[in-house]
Write an enzyme that holds these catalytic residues in place. Structure first.
Site, PDB file in Angstrom:
ATOM      1  N   PHE A 523     -39.178   5.930  29.226  1.00  0.00           N
ATOM      2  CA  PHE A 523     -39.916   6.218  30.452  1.00  0.00           C
ATOM      3  C   PHE A 523     -41.121   5.315  30.628  1.00  0.00           C
ATOM      4  CE2 PHE A 523     -38.059  10.376  29.246  1.00  0.00           C
ATOM      5  CZ  PHE A 523     -37.129  10.421  30.267  1.00  0.00           C
ATOM      6  N   ASP A 637     -34.533  15.295  26.547  1.00  0.00           N
ATOM      7  CA  ASP A 637     -34.820  14.214  25.605  1.00  0.00           C
ATOM      8  C   ASP A 637     -35.678  14.726  24.448  1.00  0.00           C
ATOM      9  OD1 ASP A 637     -34.697  11.736  24.508  1.00  0.00           O
ATOM     10  OD2 ASP A 637     -36.179  10.828  25.825  1.00  0.00           O
TER      11      ASP A 637
END
Ligand SMILES: *[C@@H]1O[C@H](CO)[C@@H](O)[C@H](O)[C@H]1NC(C)=O
Ligand SMILES: *[C@@H]1O[C@H](CO)[C@@H](O)[C@H](O)[C@H]1NC(C)=O
Ligand SMILES: *[C@@H]1O[C@H](CO)[C@@H](O)[C@H](O)[C@H]1NC(C)=O
Ligand SMILES: *[C@@H]1O[C@H](CO)[C@@H](O)[C@H](O)[C@H]1NC(C)=O
Ligand SMILES: *[C@@H]1O[C@H](CO)[C@@H](O)[C@H](O)[C@H]1NC(C)=O
Ligand SMILES: *[C@@H]1O[C@H](CO)[C@@H](O)[C@H](O)[C@H]1NC(C)=O
Ligand SMILES: *[C@@H]1O[C@H](CO)[C@@H](O)[C@H](O)[C@H]1NC(C)=O
Ligand SMILES: *[C@@H]1O[C@H](CO)[C@@H](O)[C@H](O)[C@H]1NC(C)=O
Ligand SMILES: *[C@@H]1O[C@H](CO)[C@@H](O)[C@H](O)[C@H]1NC(C)=O
Length: 826
Positions: A523, A637
């Protein structure tokens, strides 16, 4: 002869069952003569005849056996010495009295003066010196309380375990009394004891005259004993019971004492073995202001001022000539007579050692507001404050008082003193002129601020122009969108999320310097930063291709920021400027779990208790995301590097809600964007893009097994490509050897049963079929309770298979810790 020995053995045996042990005692059989010494069992204290200093007189006392310079802590016959230096004896009579005799004399110079009823067992009565320095009378019969103990008759020294205070039932007053001089242990001038007038205080008196006082007990400490001084070095607690009220010293070190010395100073000191001396850790009175009534009534003492004395607001020196010539004992009087009730009010004085409580009345049922009303309604009330640290209770003074001021860190408490209308008005006035000054300053600031703002606007527009129309539009969107308070507010206006400006983040992170980089993932990258106020933060710079507009992004962040749980990392704010999107988090000093867990040396700091608590914490955090939060978030995640550890090693899950921020806010279903990390992804998610709360449960299972084994699920690759942690754990479990999974760094101190349970739940969570896996709540229930746990079926060994996603191509993959994003080709 034989029977005598048998009797002796029997005696020892009999007595040994109770508190006392009959070695080195004083009893019928063992008379203590001058020169004999009784030593406590551990050799800490000794008892015998001694002569203090230059004195020739003989006293019976207790001193430290191991300290060469004789330090006497207790004297039996302090006022009745034995004259002759060789003829003194101490012996026990039939009634259990220990007497000190001058030679053959029939009457003792001193006796414990007790009588044990029914002392038919007179031969089993004996005195014993304990390792605490307490001389006690035992009869080998009664348990619990001693028939007599020297701790009930303190002289000038309090040892750990000894009380200072009152027994309300028997009227006993445990207090210290100084010696007359170094050579004379007889009753001296100074006492250290507890008084009970108004409230409770410990005071030092010279005869009946108060010299020093602690200040009242505020529920946590004595108001006048500064916390800084007392922390850790010595501890004593205050006990407020129905029968007994006392302070008692704790035995942090055996060689620790509170001593009321003959010059009027009480000292706490500790024996330093290294330097062979007593080190003084605290003493009172310590300065001029500590002396009781230094500034007289209604005077206030501050040792940082010169002169140290001043009158309270509304008061003036009673005798101005005396006051200025340093005789301030006459104190202060009111400037004007009070007209009770008419316009009177109270002024707050901060950090005060509260006045003597002898004129005070305490009412624990009143709050501070009622306390003010109560005090205002009674003309003779001169001041009030709350009676304990938690601002509850009311302590009001009726009459004189003396106080001293502390500095901020020395402690003290707010005190409200009664003043008349004129005094209140003048204070208001002086405050008014102060605000006028402030107002002028404020104006200057506003002008400067406006100029800066105009300049900034100008700068922004110029820059935007230069960067083209698209940018310009964005900046405008940003500027007009930002509320003036600089926070994002939810529509109903209750929740505010701070917006950081890019510039301050750049300063905090030193322009996102690589030195400050904490890590990176799918990310984006994380940087460490420090705000100008000193607070440490972690800044997550999101990768740019999130495909979300600024507004959507902020809405999403506000939602995520509202998730608050002790096992989730707290979002402190965000930053959206130009095409930067950043999230600001609290900084976690202990880094992420993988940093500790997978390092052979660092992992030894994670013992089983800690690992268990980390697993439970993660489970609670995930459960909150799945169930308890309004949003019902699937993390997608979950992995060791996304579990951060705070200063107390509490696990905190990070990166939750990332999937939402990156534009996939369903909670269950099929997604085109697969976010996750190989090794933690459930088979159905990795292969078919199907996700649900059960895919998080899978990741949690992997994580649990990793925490228990200290090995990465994917780390097995190196040793044997066909092996992974899940498979390894399953095989050990199937073969009935689950404990072989346990990380050797844990050592051997754990409950086998508990570890096996955790392994079992871990394997249950990684079963191939999502429906077989427990929900997070039942997993947590199994982990933290005694319930029956089903037997796991064969788990999924996803790493042995190649993920196949129909119509998919990999946009980025990595075999290591990075999150992987699989984007459907369009
Ligand atoms: C000890 O000597 C003092 C005087 O030196 C005397 O007054 C006192 O009575 C004596 N005490 C005993 C127990 O002999
Ligand atoms: C206690 O012991 C003493 C001396 O051993 C003896 O003289 C006395 O009579 C005994 N008293 C009782 C009540 O047995
Ligand atoms: C104690 O008494 C014995 C006899 O009972 C006597 O011989 C001795 O001198 C006395 N000692 C003292 C110090 O009075
Ligand atoms: C012993 O105690 C009693 C009261 O308990 C008292 O009357 C007596 O004077 C005391 N004797 C001595 C020597 O202190
Ligand atoms: C206890 O004794 C001390 C020391 O003599 C004295 O100052 C204090 O007033 C006494 N307390 C009570 C409640 O009698
Ligand atoms: C004050 O409040 C704290 C926490 O609320 C509590 O632990 C403590 O016992 C309270 N102290 C008193 C004296 O009530
Ligand atoms: C001690 O306990 C009594 C009764 O519980 C209470 O009224 C009093 O306020 C307490 N004193 C202090 C100083 O805490
Ligand atoms: C303090 O007292 C406790 C309980 O009485 C005891 O277990 C401990 O060993 C003592 N500590 C020291 C340093 O003496
Ligand atoms: C004011 O307080 C004093 C001291 O406690 C008390 O004697 C008096 O009765 C009170 N007066 C009123 C009006 O309550």
């Amino acid at each position: 002869m034989v029977s005598l020995i048998a009797l002796l053995i029997l005696h020892v045996f009999f007595v040994n069952q109770y508190l006392c042990y009959a070695a080195d005692t004083i009893s019928h059989n063992k008379i203590l003569r001058d020169g004999d010494i009784v030593v406590s069992n551990g050799g800490i204290y000794a008892l015998g005849f001694f002569s203090p200093g230059k004195s020739k007189l003989r006293y019976v006392g207790i001193w430290y056996n191991k300290i060469q310079e004789q330090t006497v802590v207790w004297v039996a016959n302090r006022n009745n010495p034995v004259n002759d230096s060789s003829s003194g004896v101490a012996k026990v009579d039939e009634r259990g009295n220990l007497g000190i005799f001058n030679g053959n004399a029939s009457t003792p110079v001193w006796t414990t003066n007790i009588s044990i009823p029914n002392s038919d067992k007179n031969s089993s009565l004996f005195y014993k010196l304990l390792d605490s320095g307490n001389l006690v009378l035992c009869d080998g019969k009664s348990k619990g309380d001693f028939l007599w103990q020297s701790f009930d008759f303190p002289t000038d020294t309090r040892l750990p375990g000894m009380k200072i205070g009152l027994n309300l039932k028997s009227g006993t007053n445990w207090s210290l009394t100084s010696w007359k001089s170094r050579d004379d242990p007889s009753t001296g001038d100074f006492t250290y004891g507890m008084v009970r007038t108004g409230s409770l205080e410990v005071v030092i008196k010279k005869w009946q005259q108060k010299i020093w006082r602690t200040g009242p007990w505020n529920g946590q400490e004595w108001n006048g004993i500064s916390k800084v001084l007392t922390d850790n070095i010595f501890t004593s607690s205050f006990v407020n019971g129905t029968d007994e009220i006392y302070t008692i010293g704790h035995n942090t070190s055996l060689f620790f004492m509170l001593h009321m010395d003959e010059s009027g100073i009480a000292r706490r000191s500790m024996w330093l073995e290294a330097t062979h001396e007593w080190s003084i850790v605290w003493s009172a009175p310590k300065d001029d202001c500590d002396h009781y009534g230094k500034c007289g009534v209604f005077g206030s003492c501050n040792s940082n001022n010169a002169p140290i004395c001043s009158c309270l607001p509304g008061y003036e020196p009673k005798s101005p000539t005396g006051w200025y010539s340093k005789d301030r004992s006459q104190g202060c009087v009111r400037k004007r007579e009070l007209f009770c009730g008419k316009g009177d009010g109270f002024l707050k004085l901060a950090n005060m050692k509260l006045p003597d409580t002898s004129n005070a009345r305490v009412d624990m049922s009143l709050g501070i507001k009622d306390c003010e009303i109560e005090c205002k309604n009674n003309c003779s009330c001169t001041g009030y404050t709350s009676a304990d640290v938690n601002r509850s209770g009311c302590m009001a003074w009726f009459g004189d008082f003396d106080i001293r001021e502390f500095t901020q860190d020395e402690g003290g408490q707010d005190l409200f003193v009664r003043v008349d209308e004129i005094e209140l008005e003048s204070k208001r006035h002086s405050k008014g002129s102060f605000t006028k000054k402030k107002l002028v300053l404020l104006c200057v600031f506003i002008v400067v601020g406006m100029l800066t703002l105009i300049f900034t606007f100008y700068y922004f527009f110029k820059r935007a122009k230069r960067r083209g129309l698209a940018r310009k539009k964005r900046v405008r969107e940003l500027l007009f969108d930002l509320p003036s308070s600089n926070t994002v507010e939810e529509t109903n206006g209750t929740f505010k999320l701070p917006i950081f400006d890019l510039n301050s983040i750049m300063i905090a992170t030193d322009n996102l310097s690589p030195i400050n980089k904490l890590g990176s993932g799918g990310f984006g990258s994380v940087y460490k930063g420090k705000l100008s106020g000193g607070r440490e933060i972690a800044v997550k710079r999101l990768s740019k291709n999130s495909g979300q507009g600024i507004i959507e992004f902020k809405n999403e962040v506000v939602l995520i920021a509202k998730l608050q749980h002790r096992n989730l990392v707290q979002i402190l704010g965000c930053c959206v400027e130009e095409d930067e999107k950043m999230l600001v988090y609290e900084f976690m000093p202990n880094k992420s779990l993988d940093f500790l867990l997978f390092d052979p040396t660092r992992s030894t700091s994670l013992d089983w208790g800690l690992r268990r608590d980390i697993i439970l914490g993660i489970a609670r955090g995930v459960l909150y995301l799945h169930q308890d939060s309004r949003l019902r978030i699937v993390h997608r995640d979950l992995k060791a590097s996304n579990v951060l550890l705070d200063a107390e090693m509490n696990p905190k899950i990070s990166d939750f809600g990332m999937a939402r921020i990156f534009g996939g806010n369903q909670t269950q279903g099929k997604t085109n964007r697969v976010v996750g990390t190989f090794g933690y992804m459930s088979p159905e998610y990795a292969m078919d893009g199907l996700f649900s709360i059960k895919s998080d449960v899978f990741s949690f299972g992997v994580l649990s097994l990793e925490i228990i084994s200290g090995r990465k699920n994917s780390g097995f690759y190196c040793e044997d490509p066909s092996m992974n942690l899940i498979k390894h754990a399953w095989e050990l479990w199937r073969d009935g050897r689950p404990l072989e999974l346990v990380d050797s760094a844990i050592g051997t101190s754990f409950l086998e049963q508990e570890v096996v349970k955790f392994i079992q739940v871990g394997i249950l969570c990684v079963q191939e079929n999502a429906n077989d896996r427990p929900t997070m709540s039942s997993a947590l229930l199994m982990l933290s309770n005694e319930t029956t746990i089903p037997n796991p079926a064969q788990p999924a060994f996803i790493l042995t298979r190649i993920p196949i996603h129909p119509n998919s191509s990999y946009s980025s993959t990595s075999v290591n810790e990075m999150s992987t994003t699989i984007v459907e080709g369009r």
